[in-house]
Design a protein around this motif. Structure first.
Motif, PDB file in Angstrom:
ATOM      1  N   LYS A  35      39.057  41.852  43.232  1.00 19.87           N
ATOM      2  CA  LYS A  35      39.458  42.563  44.447  1.00 19.87           C
ATOM      3  C   LYS A  35      40.421  43.711  44.172  1.00 19.87           C
ATOM      4  CE  LYS A  35      38.494  38.429  46.949  1.00 19.87           C
ATOM      5  NZ  LYS A  35      37.845  37.841  45.761  1.00 19.87           N
ATOM      6  N   SER A  64      31.276  46.706  45.345  1.00 22.27           N
ATOM      7  CA  SER A  64      31.121  45.307  45.721  1.00 22.27           C
ATOM      8  C   SER A  64      30.981  44.497  44.441  1.00 22.27           C
ATOM      9  CB  SER A  64      29.882  45.179  46.607  1.00 22.27           C
ATOM     10  OG  SER A  64      29.566  43.835  46.810  1.00 22.27           O
ATOM     11  N   GLU A 115      34.549  39.114  51.259  1.00 22.46           N
ATOM     12  CA  GLU A 115      35.809  39.668  50.737  1.00 22.46           C
ATOM     13  C   GLU A 115      35.684  40.221  49.305  1.00 22.46           C
ATOM     14  OE1 GLU A 115      35.233  36.626  51.740  1.00 22.46           O
ATOM     15  OE2 GLU A 115      35.777  35.180  50.179  1.00 22.46           O
ATOM     16  N   ASP A 116      34.498  40.097  48.691  1.00 18.13           N
ATOM     17  CA  ASP A 116      34.318  40.607  47.321  1.00 18.13           C
ATOM     18  C   ASP A 116      34.075  42.112  47.351  1.00 18.13           C
ATOM     19  OD1 ASP A 116      34.452  37.981  46.514  1.00 18.13           O
ATOM     20  OD2 ASP A 116      32.278  37.741  46.296  1.00 18.13           O
ATOM     21  N   ILE A 150      36.061  46.193  46.680  1.00 20.22           N
ATOM     22  CA  ILE A 150      37.247  46.957  46.253  1.00 20.22           C
ATOM     23  C   ILE A 150      37.162  48.363  46.830  1.00 20.22           C
ATOM     24  CG2 ILE A 150      38.538  47.874  44.277  1.00 20.22           C
ATOM     25  CD1 ILE A 150      37.376  45.682  42.548  1.00 20.22           C
TER      26      ILE A 150
END
Ligand code: GDP
Ligand code: IMO
Ligand code: MG
Length: 435
Positions: A383, A411, A417-418, A420
């Protein structure tokens, strides 16, 4: 600019569903504008996997409005069963948060039957469709004989429209010595579904206009990908709708500016038949298939796998005026020693920096590759941008150079939530800004 269009820049399955779900946290409305339940958009939330076909990816977030625009080929039976399966998972879907354009052409059993018949007859160009009746439904739309959602409310109109529709289909069927389809059968099928689907019927173009006036943030969710576009794709191995940005307006009835984001897989996949210059029918292709879990979301077929093709992505960027990219599935490349990107093609002694429209040239192109050392480190679920291996950063910077626009997000896994955010960009108040 409050509106964002999200489209696939390859042959579909780039991870559009995940990206729409992520960005819709800061949006109010998500609109589907083409395709139908040939699409399969996967979203993973807390280990629960959702596969959406017709419903916009906002249905998984409370308080958002989901809209199905006039450009969608609507299979009413598939839609109702998708809604029911989500209701079992306690998702709230009703006519307050889901609206469907009254102009949507309906996919009926005649369309699925026609698709099967013609895929079997087609010797030279078997497309390998999803068998959802999408192509024949769009044929009837353009042929001005489709049944549209609004027709279900008017028995006389429906009766006359069915005569026209069946006259066409039965003429073809008789020519192929197939049994004719009786009007009563289709009427029975339609009656079964009409009262379930009609409450969602709305003048979507008007509602969208009002939402814009209220300052709502709208995401347009593309299906399929640029090279499956009926005009700009690898014809005839394409889907039957336009998948590029201009369809967002035609397929929803909203005329408005939008920021265009392209979703790109860090390698390339394709389901079904058709040209694929960077396909790897070898150990590399097998690794991408296995690590990337590349099984079709809709038809469960193996996706063909190959290297990233920057020529195609650059072409897709121009066709849709794409401003920024979300690069997905980088984690799938983690274990590779070497990674390649196609930067041009050779054909018949000549260099090509674009994909020709000619099918025979597309089939014979020899890709020219640039090779990169792998990063050999797990980035799955990462992340933090500062923790990315240097070789991965070099790889994404080179992709940016080759396609000519920045990468906003990367991704690193299937979960919500994965993801950045790269440092030069911010998704703020539902709008992308660069600084
Ligand atoms: P779409 O049709 O463009 O929405 O894409 P699909 O859902 O058909 O296919 C993308 C597949 O990749 C799905 O199974 C996703 O859960 C998965 N996925 C998306 N992003 C990532 C990622 O960054 N890494 C990995 N490993 N899987 C991802
Ligand atoms: P998403 O939205 C990948 C492919 C089919 C076939 C061709 C024509 O999940 O990215 P069709 O049934 O549309 O007439 O089939 O298009 N195809 C897709 N491939 N992702 C999709 O959607 C696709 N939708 C259709 O495999 O090659
Ligand atoms: Mg898909």
């Amino acid at each position: 600019m409050n509106n964002i269009v999200i489209i696939g820049l390859q042959w579909g399955d780039e991870g559009k569903g995940k990206v729409v779900d992520y960005l819709s946290e800061n949006a109010d409305v998500v609109v589907r504008f083409q395709g139908g339940n040939n699409a399969g958009h996967t979203i993973v939330i807390d280990d629960e996997v959702y596969k959406l076909n017709l419903l916009p990816s906002a249905v998984l977030r409370a308080g958002k409005i989901s809209i199905i625009g006039n450009g969608v080929a609507l299979d009413p039976y598939a839609l109702i069963s998708e809604i029911e399966s989500l209701k079992i998972k306690r998702m709230n879907i009703d006519p307050h948060n889901l609206m469907i354009s009254e102009s949507c052409p309906l996919v009926l059993s005649v369309h699925k039957e026609k698709e099967k018949l013609f895929e079997n007859l087609n010797k030279n160009y078997k497309i390998g469709t999803t068998n959802k009746g999408i192509g024949p439904c769009y044929e009837d739309k353009v042929g001005r004989r489709a049944i549209r959602l609004c027709d279900l409310e008017d028995a006389d109109e429906l009766n006359k429209r069915l005569d026209t529709l069946l006259n066409y289909h039965n003429t073809i069927r008789k020519g192929l010595s197939c049994r004719v389809i009786k009007k009563e059968k289709i009427l029975r099928e339609i009656k079964e579904i009409a009262e379930k689907i009609l409450p969602y019927r709305k003048p979507v173009w008007k509602i969208l206009g009002n939402l814009v006036k209220e300052g709502k943030k709208i995401i347009f969710e593309g299906a399929q990908g640029t090279f499956l576009d009926i005009d700009h794709g690898t014809y005839p191995f394409v889907t039957s709708s336009n998948t590029i940005v201009s369809q967002a307006m035609t397929g929803s009835g909203l005329s408005s500016n939008a920021y265009v984001i392209g979703v790109v897989k860090a390698y390339t996949t394709r389901v079904g038949n058709g040209p694929f210059p960077t396909e790897q029918k070898n150990e590399i292709g097998n690794s991408l298939f296995t690590i990337g879990k590349e099984l079709g979301t809709v038809s469960n077929r193996k996706r063909r796998c190959g290297w990233l093709d920057a020529v195609l992505v650059r072409q897709a960027v121009q066709l849709s005026g794409v401003s920024g990219i979300v690069l997905t599935k980088l984690d799938v490349l983690d274990s590779l020693d070497k990674i390649k990107i196609c930067t041009g093609y050779q054909y018949s002694g000549k260099m090509y920096d674009y994909l020709s429209a000619s099918h025979s040239i597309q089939e014979e192109l020899e890709p020219i590759y640039e090779e990169f050392p792998g990063w050999k480190k797990s980035t799955r679920g990462e992340k933090l941008a500062e923790k990315l291996p240097i070789n991965l950063v070099k790889y994404i910077r080179r992709v940016e150079e080759l396609v000519g626009i920045p990468i906003h997000l990367i991704s690193t896994g299937p979960k919500r939530e994965d993801i950045i955010k790269l440092k030069d960009f911010e998704f703020s108040e539902g709008v992308f800004v660069s600084y």
